[in-house]
Design a protein around this motif. Structure first.
Motif, PDB file in Angstrom:
ATOM      1  N   CYS A 136       0.844  -1.195   0.000  1.00 47.36           N
ATOM      2  CA  CYS A 136       0.000   0.000   0.000  1.00 47.36           C
ATOM      3  C   CYS A 136       0.881   1.248   0.000  1.00 47.36           C
ATOM      4  N   SER A 137       0.467   2.248  -0.772  1.00 46.98           N
ATOM      5  CA  SER A 137       1.272   3.456  -0.918  1.00 46.98           C
ATOM      6  C   SER A 137       1.233   4.355   0.321  1.00 46.98           C
ATOM      7  N   ALA A 138       0.314   4.163   1.224  1.00 50.29           N
ATOM      8  CA  ALA A 138       0.213   4.978   2.437  1.00 50.29           C
ATOM      9  C   ALA A 138      -0.294   4.117   3.583  1.00 50.29           C
ATOM     10  N   SER A 139       0.129   4.464   4.782  1.00 48.05           N
ATOM     11  CA  SER A 139      -0.288   3.681   5.955  1.00 48.05           C
ATOM     12  C   SER A 139      -1.613   4.159   6.539  1.00 48.05           C
ATOM     13  N   CYS A 140      -2.026   5.385   6.174  1.00 52.65           N
ATOM     14  CA  CYS A 140      -3.286   5.924   6.681  1.00 52.65           C
ATOM     15  C   CYS A 140      -3.692   7.100   5.810  1.00 52.65           C
ATOM     16  N   GLY A 141      -4.819   7.732   6.165  1.00 52.73           N
ATOM     17  CA  GLY A 141      -5.309   8.854   5.379  1.00 52.73           C
ATOM     18  C   GLY A 141      -6.269   8.396   4.299  1.00 52.73           C
ATOM     19  N   ASN A 142      -6.347   9.166   3.218  1.00 53.89           N
ATOM     20  CA  ASN A 142      -7.315   8.843   2.172  1.00 53.89           C
ATOM     21  C   ASN A 142      -6.666   8.646   0.805  1.00 53.89           C
ATOM     22  N   ARG A 143      -5.326   8.471   0.760  1.00 54.39           N
ATOM     23  CA  ARG A 143      -4.660   8.346  -0.533  1.00 54.39           C
ATOM     24  C   ARG A 143      -3.982   7.001  -0.745  1.00 54.39           C
ATOM     25  N   GLY A 144      -4.099   6.083   0.198  1.00 55.25           N
ATOM     26  CA  GLY A 144      -3.439   4.792   0.052  1.00 55.25           C
ATOM     27  C   GLY A 144      -4.064   3.944  -1.051  1.00 55.25           C
ATOM     28  N   VAL A 145      -3.245   3.429  -1.963  1.00 53.37           N
ATOM     29  CA  VAL A 145      -3.706   2.540  -3.037  1.00 53.37           C
ATOM     30  C   VAL A 145      -2.718   1.393  -3.203  1.00 53.37           C
ATOM     31  N   GLN A 146      -3.228   0.287  -3.696  1.00 53.22           N
ATOM     32  CA  GLN A 146      -2.416  -0.860  -4.085  1.00 53.22           C
ATOM     33  C   GLN A 146      -2.560  -1.046  -5.590  1.00 53.22           C
ATOM     34  N   GLN A 147      -1.429  -1.083  -6.267  1.00 55.13           N
ATOM     35  CA  GLN A 147      -1.440  -1.226  -7.727  1.00 55.13           C
ATOM     36  C   GLN A 147      -1.076  -2.663  -8.076  1.00 55.13           C
ATOM     37  N   PRO A 148      -2.030  -3.467  -8.633  1.00 56.91           N
ATOM     38  CA  PRO A 148      -1.690  -4.834  -9.043  1.00 56.91           C
ATOM     39  C   PRO A 148      -0.546  -4.810 -10.065  1.00 56.91           C
ATOM     40  N   ARG A 149       0.325  -5.794  -9.983  1.00 53.95           N
ATOM     41  CA  ARG A 149       1.494  -5.860 -10.864  1.00 53.95           C
ATOM     42  C   ARG A 149       1.171  -6.710 -12.089  1.00 53.95           C
ATOM     43  N   LEU A 150       1.440  -6.140 -13.262  1.00 54.91           N
ATOM     44  CA  LEU A 150       1.179  -6.831 -14.521  1.00 54.91           C
ATOM     45  C   LEU A 150       2.510  -7.315 -15.084  1.00 54.91           C
ATOM     46  N   ARG A 151       2.605  -8.618 -15.394  1.00 55.45           N
ATOM     47  CA  ARG A 151       3.847  -9.190 -15.903  1.00 55.45           C
ATOM     48  C   ARG A 151       3.591  -9.932 -17.205  1.00 55.45           C
ATOM     49  N   CYS A 152       4.614  -9.926 -18.075  1.00 49.42           N
ATOM     50  CA  CYS A 152       4.571 -10.704 -19.317  1.00 49.42           C
ATOM     51  C   CYS A 152       5.309 -12.019 -19.068  1.00 49.42           C
ATOM     52  N   LEU A 153       4.640 -13.133 -19.299  1.00 50.65           N
ATOM     53  CA  LEU A 153       5.211 -14.448 -18.992  1.00 50.65           C
ATOM     54  C   LEU A 153       5.362 -15.284 -20.256  1.00 50.65           C
ATOM     55  N   LEU A 154       6.386 -16.118 -20.249  1.00 48.09           N
ATOM     56  CA  LEU A 154       6.595 -17.143 -21.261  1.00 48.09           C
ATOM     57  C   LEU A 154       6.835 -18.447 -20.523  1.00 48.09           C
TER      58      LEU A 154
END
Length: 455
Positions: free
Chosen positions: A192-210
């Motif tokens: 999470c980008s922040a521990s508290c407040g109203n701006r914390g977001v989690q960005q799912p990670r996109l990967r290219c796989l072979l």
């Protein structure tokens, strides 16, 4: 080879009409073969003969060889190379082999086999006869020894097997085709980008796989990219904390100044609103930050310099004479310091070119005189060239002006053909020519035709 006759008959054995010799085991008319191999195969005949006649009987001996993998594989490899020189290929084996391919490729599968009679070969895909497989483009070549599979896709990968069988036995060999393909994978959420407040977001990670291995995302450029949305996290009130503004500008640029900032205790709500609270609530968590600090403690220094000295240099041009001055570092109070103390400031020049009184000279030229001829090849004119002082306008030795090119003091003029052939003078010096009795010379006779003619 039994023969009931009298007197007793003599028995002779033949293979493919060739008489068998003593190395073979003959006993009471019978032929015993040991360690039978394919070389023993053929038509065997026994002939019984006595005084009253002879009798011959024959039988065919077939040596059965069950299907097995040849010890030498050069023949099947050469056959694969001749069938598809540029196609990837793989040989099946009892333990199984593997070939990794890109989507859309074609491939050749070889089934190395030997046996007698020649084994029949049947191909399977995923355990099912390949003739019943749907969505699979294939061709069976070289009496079943080669299987060509075209336009491979994810559905056509898997295990391919060849079953070889004859009267003596069966042998199953297999190979797997793996289609490597790229795809996008949505990985687990990042921190999470922040521990508290109203701006914390989690960005799912996109990967290219072979094949489950991460590769450069450029390989997945042609694939549909999954939609990835950030997820809110840690949306809760923050503990009270000290908030500070930026430092103000320093009150002095050097010599020691002061700068300040505002320090307050605030609490950030989950709604995003920050409200001031008592300083005691922040003191329990952390020490109060300072709101004043010293700045620009370095000495106030500057470059100082003396007046320019006398302009000195050889009188050969205005830009080669030089003059000097002293440049030194000092405090604003006039205390001299080492030059290193002023190294952060641009240093004034201590030497420059100058224009001295002695070097203020230039070339002066007069007007051109009249041309000595109106036509022909011998006209010339001249002018005075001298070096003079710029202020006094008096002539000085010419070497003082040698820094610049000296102008020409004579030149040819009126170099044009004389248009008529009448006898007339073409130069103003003809009276002198006549007085000096030079009219007999050809160069003067033509140029002073009028005056010399009268003579």
């Amino acid at each position: 080879c039994c023969c009931c006759c009298f007197p007793e008959a003599e028995v002779t054995w033949f293979r493919n009409k060739s008489k068998l010799g003593s190395p073979h085991h003959l006993h009471e008319g019978s032929l015993l073969l040991t360690n039978v191999s394919s070389s023993d195969q053929g038509l065997y005949s026994c002939r019984a003969a006595n005084l009253h006649g002879e009798l011959t009987e024959s039988t065919q001996l077939l040596i059965l060889d069950p299907p097995q993998v040849p010890t030498q594989l050069e023949d099947i490899r050469a056959l694969l190379a001749a069938t598809g020189p540029n196609l990837p290929s793989v040989l099946t084996s009892p333990l199984g082999t593997q070939l990794v391919l890109d989507p859309g490729n074609s491939a050749l599968l070889g089934c190395p086999i030997k046996g007698y009679p020649v084994p029949n070969i049947t191909w399977f895909h995923g355990g099912q006869p390949i003739v019943t497989a749907t969505g699979l483009t294939h061709h069976i070549l070289a009496a079943g020894q080669i299987l060509q599979v075209a336009n491979l896709s994810g559905g056509s990968q898997g295990e391919f097997s060849c079953l070889a069988q004859n009267e003596a036995g069966v042998l199953m060999q297999k190979a797997s085709l793996v289609i490597q393909d790229y795809w996008w994978s949505v990985d687990r959420l990042a921190t999470c980008s922040a521990s508290c407040g109203n701006r914390g977001v989690q960005q799912p990670r996109l990967r290219c796989l072979l094949n489950s291995t991460e590769v450069n995302p450029a390989h997945c450029a042609g694939k549909v990219r999954p939609a990835v949305q950030p997820i809110a996290c840690n949306r809760r009130d923050c503990p009270s904390r000290w908030m500070v503004t930026s430092w103000s500008a320093c009150t002095r640029s050097c010599g020691g100044g002061v700068q300040t900032r505002r320090v307050t205790c605030q609490k950030l709500k989950a709604s995003g609103i920050s409200t001031p609270v008592s300083n005691d609530m922040c003191t329990q968590v952390a020490k109060r930050p300072v709101d004043t600090q010293a700045c620009n403690q370095q000495l106030c220094v500057e470059w100082a310099f003396s007046s320019w000295g006398q302009c000195n240099g050889p009188c050969i041009g205005p830009h080669l004479a030089v003059q000097h001055r002293q440049v030194f570092c000092q405090t604003r109070d006039g205390i001299t310091l080492p030059s290193e103390q002023c190294s952060a400031l641009p240093r004034p020049v201590s030497t420059q070119n100058c224009w001295s009184e002695a070097c203020s000279v230039h070339w002066r030229v007069s007007l051109w005189t009249l041309c000595t001829a109106t036509c022909g090849n011998y006209g010339f004119q001249s002018r005075r060239v001298e070096c003079v002082h710029a202020r006094t306008n008096k002539a000085v030795p010419e070497h003082l002006c040698s820094w610049g090119p000296r102008p020409a003091n004579w030149q040819r003029c009126n170099i044009t053909p004389c248009e008529n052939m009448e006898c007339r003078d073409t130069t103003r010096y003809c009276e002198k020519v006549k007085q000096l009795k030079l009219c007999q010379l050809s160069q003067f006779k033509s140029r002073c035709c009028g005056t010399c003619g009268k003579a």
